[in-house]
Design a protein around this motif. Structure first.
Motif, PDB file in Angstrom:
ATOM      1  N   PRO A  45     -39.186 -16.889  -7.529  1.00  0.00           N
ATOM      2  CA  PRO A  45     -37.982 -17.024  -6.690  1.00  0.00           C
ATOM      3  C   PRO A  45     -38.256 -17.772  -5.381  1.00  0.00           C
ATOM      4  N   LYS A  46     -39.382 -17.478  -4.756  1.00  0.00           N
ATOM      5  CA  LYS A  46     -39.724 -18.120  -3.483  1.00  0.00           C
ATOM      6  C   LYS A  46     -39.994 -19.616  -3.690  1.00  0.00           C
ATOM      7  N   MET A  47     -40.705 -19.934  -4.768  1.00  0.00           N
ATOM      8  CA  MET A  47     -40.996 -21.332  -5.052  1.00  0.00           C
ATOM      9  C   MET A  47     -39.705 -22.116  -5.276  1.00  0.00           C
ATOM     10  N   ARG A  48     -38.781 -21.513  -5.998  1.00  0.00           N
ATOM     11  CA  ARG A  48     -37.518 -22.204  -6.249  1.00  0.00           C
ATOM     12  C   ARG A  48     -36.725 -22.412  -4.967  1.00  0.00           C
ATOM     13  N   GLU A  49     -36.748 -21.413  -4.102  1.00  0.00           N
ATOM     14  CA  GLU A  49     -36.082 -21.572  -2.802  1.00  0.00           C
ATOM     15  C   GLU A  49     -36.635 -22.766  -2.041  1.00  0.00           C
ATOM     16  N   GLU A  50     -37.956 -22.887  -2.054  1.00  0.00           N
ATOM     17  CA  GLU A  50     -38.579 -23.995  -1.314  1.00  0.00           C
ATOM     18  C   GLU A  50     -38.279 -25.350  -1.960  1.00  0.00           C
ATOM     19  N   LEU A  51     -38.213 -25.376  -3.274  1.00  0.00           N
ATOM     20  CA  LEU A  51     -37.860 -26.620  -3.959  1.00  0.00           C
ATOM     21  C   LEU A  51     -36.451 -27.056  -3.556  1.00  0.00           C
ATOM     22  N   LEU A  52     -35.549 -26.091  -3.512  1.00  0.00           N
ATOM     23  CA  LEU A  52     -34.171 -26.410  -3.130  1.00  0.00           C
ATOM     24  C   LEU A  52     -34.106 -26.869  -1.675  1.00  0.00           C
ATOM     25  N   ALA A  53     -34.944 -26.259  -0.826  1.00  0.00           N
ATOM     26  CA  ALA A  53     -34.966 -26.641   0.589  1.00  0.00           C
ATOM     27  C   ALA A  53     -35.409 -28.099   0.743  1.00  0.00           C
ATOM     28  N   VAL A  54     -36.381 -28.511  -0.064  1.00  0.00           N
ATOM     29  CA  VAL A  54     -36.836 -29.907  -0.015  1.00  0.00           C
ATOM     30  C   VAL A  54     -35.691 -30.845  -0.403  1.00  0.00           C
ATOM     31  N   VAL A  55     -34.999 -30.501  -1.474  1.00  0.00           N
ATOM     32  CA  VAL A  55     -33.894 -31.348  -1.924  1.00  0.00           C
ATOM     33  C   VAL A  55     -32.815 -31.436  -0.845  1.00  0.00           C
ATOM     34  N   GLU A  80     -30.828 -25.073 -12.521  1.00  0.00           N
ATOM     35  CA  GLU A  80     -30.479 -26.483 -12.437  1.00  0.00           C
ATOM     36  C   GLU A  80     -29.669 -26.776 -11.186  1.00  0.00           C
ATOM     37  N   LEU A  81     -30.023 -27.880 -10.569  1.00  0.00           N
ATOM     38  CA  LEU A  81     -29.291 -28.364  -9.406  1.00  0.00           C
ATOM     39  C   LEU A  81     -28.782 -29.747  -9.770  1.00  0.00           C
ATOM     40  N   ASN A  82     -27.492 -29.947  -9.687  1.00  0.00           N
ATOM     41  CA  ASN A  82     -26.891 -31.208 -10.103  1.00  0.00           C
ATOM     42  C   ASN A  82     -26.093 -31.745  -8.921  1.00  0.00           C
ATOM     43  N   ILE A  83     -26.534 -32.862  -8.379  1.00  0.00           N
ATOM     44  CA  ILE A  83     -25.967 -33.367  -7.135  1.00  0.00           C
ATOM     45  C   ILE A  83     -25.314 -34.727  -7.326  1.00  0.00           C
ATOM     46  N   THR A  84     -24.064 -34.833  -6.920  1.00  0.00           N
ATOM     47  CA  THR A  84     -23.404 -36.132  -6.892  1.00  0.00           C
ATOM     48  C   THR A  84     -23.705 -36.778  -5.547  1.00  0.00           C
ATOM     49  N   LEU A  85     -24.374 -37.931  -5.597  1.00  0.00           N
ATOM     50  CA  LEU A  85     -24.828 -38.556  -4.351  1.00  0.00           C
ATOM     51  C   LEU A  85     -23.701 -39.328  -3.677  1.00  0.00           C
TER      52      LEU A  85
END
Lengths: 90, 90
Positions: A45-55, A80-85
């Protein structure tokens, strides 16, 4: 894995509704069921939080441009994180 | 996207050779071809480096436990990190 095939299918499905650049980040944890463990690594969970923070640091978009989903089934969990730029993204 | 389906297929393919926990991270950039841009956002390489750094911070495994691939085709670029986790990972 043939990721090009995976995302090519996704792209076709999305063409009609969104002709915009997209960024997708997927984090999948696949548990060896023979080992009989009940959960993933404690750091997951912590690793995923940090990955999202980077994005989020790099991709500054309104919240409604971000789709966030978690899919689960026995032994498999995919975030999954899906981002419309934004159009001016360079 | 039905990620469970995607990774379930992958799992079946891997069962014979590896009955171990796995972590997969995929970062995909999908360019809107109608917009005619030639490259992704300028921050993309740096952002991916930082994402990988986060993973490496949490997942300390030998280099030969990490598969790193980049797949490209017109308008689509996918970076994948596929990690076989050590048995005592919790």
């Amino acid at each position: 894995m043939d990721w090009l095939k995976v995302f090519r299918v996704e792209k076709k499905n999305n063409t009609a509704k969104t002709a915009r650049d997209r960024l997708m980040v997927a984090v999948a944890y696949q548990r060896d069921q023979l080992a009989g463990k009940s959960n993933g690594p404690v750091y997951l969970p912590k690793m995923r939080e940090e990955l999202l923070a980077v994005v989020r640091k790099y991709v500054q978009v309104p919240d409604d441009s971000v789709q966030f989903t978690v899919q689960r089934e026995d032994g498999l969990e995919v975030l999954e994180l899906n981002i419309t730029l934004p159009e001016a993204n360079a």
